[in-house]
Design a protein around this motif. Structure first.
Motif, PDB file in Angstrom:
ATOM      1  N   ARG A 254      29.406  52.429  26.248  1.00  0.00           N
ATOM      2  CA  ARG A 254      27.785  52.605  26.617  1.00  0.00           C
ATOM      3  C   ARG A 254      27.894  54.218  26.922  1.00  0.00           C
ATOM      4  O   ARG A 254      26.715  54.924  26.537  1.00  0.00           O
ATOM      5  N   VAL A 402      22.829  51.958  21.090  1.00  0.00           N
ATOM      6  CA  VAL A 402      22.798  50.321  20.987  1.00  0.00           C
ATOM      7  C   VAL A 402      24.050  50.147  20.780  1.00  0.00           C
ATOM      8  O   VAL A 402      24.582  48.894  21.153  1.00  0.00           O
ATOM      9  N   VAL A 406      26.340  47.247  22.873  1.00  0.00           N
ATOM     10  CA  VAL A 406      26.710  45.956  22.307  1.00  0.00           C
ATOM     11  C   VAL A 406      28.321  45.672  22.225  1.00  0.00           C
ATOM     12  O   VAL A 406      28.711  44.437  22.355  1.00  0.00           O
TER      13      VAL A 406
END
Length: 621
Positions: A254, A402, A406
């Motif tokens: 991330r 994103v 994930v």
């Protein structure tokens, strides 16, 4: 052993009268440079060894290193992403670093791609028609809404043919490739903060000089673009080296994906704004593109140097909880000499290299040539060109972070292992863009469908944010900058080969059929990159990345624990012997209240005496 005893140190402990089995480690001396450890659990009945249950670990352990150095060990926060109660939240130092780096890459890409739109305004298209080169476009796609193919805008001042334009667009990458590996080495040796900042500052100043160079000579212009590439070449390796010191294991995807999303956001801002500036009278039209973006980037450099620090240990405002969380997650990050031979012979590195090359081929093909395609084939005017050329990167800016988030969730929840997660995301990030590029050839001159296909191609390539693009940190947090420098050196080749190929294919023959060849080549390379990565990728820290002077037995983060299992009750994460280094380096300001250095780890821990190779099993009573 009594409850009052603080520490027990022994080589063996097989007390048949002990009702509580002793957690014992046996040292397997396979060689002098890469020792391995083996877990055994002696019980009262030595002939019958049932499946052992790892003991519940206390919150602290003390180990005697070489009979003198005291090290306090705390449970490893990374195993279930169990952060300390307060690590700063959104305003933590690592998140502020991510935000500053995000805007850094906004500037990096704004400086890089503004020429793609500005060049359309700089070139006099009627002047390039000396040999009737542009006549082949007349029977191609009509302008949107049936308007004239020309926008009635300003006529450019330079008579550069498509081949010359290809060389100008690719010149940046001739310099960019030169400083990839040196940038990685310098960042790992001296820290990435100054290197990243100086790289952006160098490019910013040169960007301010672009109008003067272009009007003086096309050769001087090409030379200046090469120098800009040299400056920007250190930015990605430097940033990966910084994250090697700052990114906790379960936050890697991330943080890196958010940071590099700045590149897409910079493209989103740069392309339409460049179109508007070129069509205006501000500072002479197209020159304003270089003046404004260069000045903004210089201003960012000032804030970067004031706010950012190379490591958590050097940061003057970081909280103790956040510093503890980061350093115990990363383990030993001390500088050691890079094992160049082992690095170059690592199949996992070559897997990243193949995927990186393929991804950049598709990315740079559209990044440098999409505005030209929009103008020459789809016949959008200057304002439409800038806006629609930016649309694919808007999708990429959203999907990249994103995908990284994930990917981290999938790994942390034990849905897939790290290596499987990387392969799945990389495959999606290569094969979906390849498919949409091929589809461009089958939608004809339908402007909407062409834009949709190109937008999906660039946007969905950002699935690589959970794939190869963060895999450098998986293989070696210590040498992440060097690994990125190596792979990005190879991946920079498309930056100058692809524009030259586009110029060669479309010079005098600017048709949809010729452009479709460009897209077919990119799609084929995408597919090849996906295959190479799927065959060679790995998801754990490689042996050559590890220091072997003082090692502690703790689990490697390839497989997080099953949901609901406490890190403190899961000593070896389902079994198996793995190693991660202790943070025992001098100067690594990581200490408890008593001033003793602390390291991450949980489970019974040995210290290996470098001279006698004896093993001390250290366990609390």
């Amino acid at each position: 052993m009594t409850k009052d005893s603080a520490v027990q140190t022994n080589h063996t402990n097989h007390n048949s009268n002990n009702k509580n089995p002793t957690y014992h480690h046996t040292y397997l001396h396979t060689n002098n440079t890469d020792p391995t450890y083996h877990h055994t659990y002696p019980h009262t009945n030595h002939t019958n060894h049932p499946e052992p249950t790892p003991p519940v670990m206390p919150t602290e352990r003390t180990a005697l290193l070489n009979n003198s150095d005291h090290v306090t060990l705390t449970p490893r926060s990374k195993v279930k992403d169990e952060r300390p109660a307060d690590t700063g939240g959104f305003f933590s130092c690592r998140h502020i670093l991510a935000l500053m780096a995000f805007f850094g890459f906004v500037n990096v890409y704004a400086l890089r791609v503004n020429l793609s739109v500005a060049l359309v305004a700089m070139v006099n298209n009627t002047g390039t028609d000396k040999a009737g080169h542009n006549d082949t476009r007349d029977g191609e796609c009509p302008a949107p809404g049936g308007a004239n193919a020309t926008d009635g805008g300003k006529s450019g001042e330079f008579d550069w043919d498509p081949t010359t334009q290809g060389y100008i667009l690719g010149a940046f990458f001739y310099g960019y490739i030169v400083t990839q590996l040196p940038g990685g080495w310098l960042a790992s040796r001296f820290g990435g903060k100054r290197l990243f900042g100086l790289g952006v500052l160098c490019t910013s100043v040169l960007t301010l000089l672009t109008p003067v160079a272009a009007r003086t000579s096309e050769y001087l212009f090409i030379a200046l673009r090469i120098l800009e590439g040299i400056g920007e070449g250190v930015t990605f390796p430097a940033m990966y080296a910084i994250w090697g010191q700052w990114a906790p294991v379960w936050e890697r995807s991330r943080l890196v994906a958010f940071t590099t999303a700045g590149a897409q956001f910079g493209t989103v801002i740069s392309l339409p704004l460049s179109g508007l500036l070129c069509d205006s009278d501000i500072l002479g039209g197209w020159p304003s593109v270089f003046y404004i973006f260069g000045a903004v980037a210089c201003l960012w450099c000032v804030f970067w140097m004031l706010i950012v620090h190379d490591t958590p240990a050097k940061h003057p405002r970081i909280s103790v909880a956040e510093r503890e969380y980061i350093l115990t997650s990363l383990g030993d990050t001390r500088h050691i000499s890079p094992p160049w031979k082992q690095i170059f012979l690592s199949p996992a590195l070559w897997g990243i290299m193949g995927a990186h090359f393929a991804s950049n081929w598709g990315f740079y093909t559209l990044l440098t040539s999409l505005p030209t395609y929009m103008a020459d084939i789809l016949k959008f005017d200057m304002k439409q060109n800038g806006l629609l050329s930016a649309l694919p990167y808007a999708g990429s800016w959203i999907i990249g972070p994103v995908a990284g988030l994930v990917a981290d969730i999938i790994r942390r929840r034990h849905i897939l292992s790290t290596v499987c997660t990387r392969k799945v995301f990389n495959t999606l990030g290569c094969l979906i863009p390849a498919t949409t590029l091929i589809l461009v050839g089958y939608v004809g001159c339908n402007h909407v469908l062409v834009v949709v296909c190109l937008t999906l191609s660039v946007s969905l390539a950002s699935f690589n944010g959970g794939g190869f693009s963060v895999n450098h940190l998986d293989l070696s947090p210590r040498f992440a900058g060097i690994l990125l420098g190596l792979t990005n050196t190879v991946a920079t080749i498309p930056g100058f080969v692809s524009p030259a190929l586009v110029g060669y294919l479309t010079d005098g023959n600017e048709t949809r059929a010729q452009w479709q060849i460009v897209f077919y080549v990119a799609a084929s390379i995408y597919a090849l990159g996906a295959l190479i990565f799927a065959l060679l990728a790995r998801g754990v820290e490689q042996p050559w990345s590890k220091s072997h002077d003082t090692e502690f037995l703790v689990p490697e983060p390839e497989h997080p624990p099953a949901a609901g299992v406490s890190a403190d009750n899961n000593d070896v994460l389902g079994g198996g012997d793995v190693k991660v280094k202790a943070v025992v380096a001098a100067g690594l300001d990581h200490s408890n209240a008593a001033g003793a250095p602390t390291v991450g780890g949980y489970g019974s821990v040995h210290a290996v005496d470098a001279q006698t190779k004896s093993v001390n099993n250290v366990q609390s009573a």
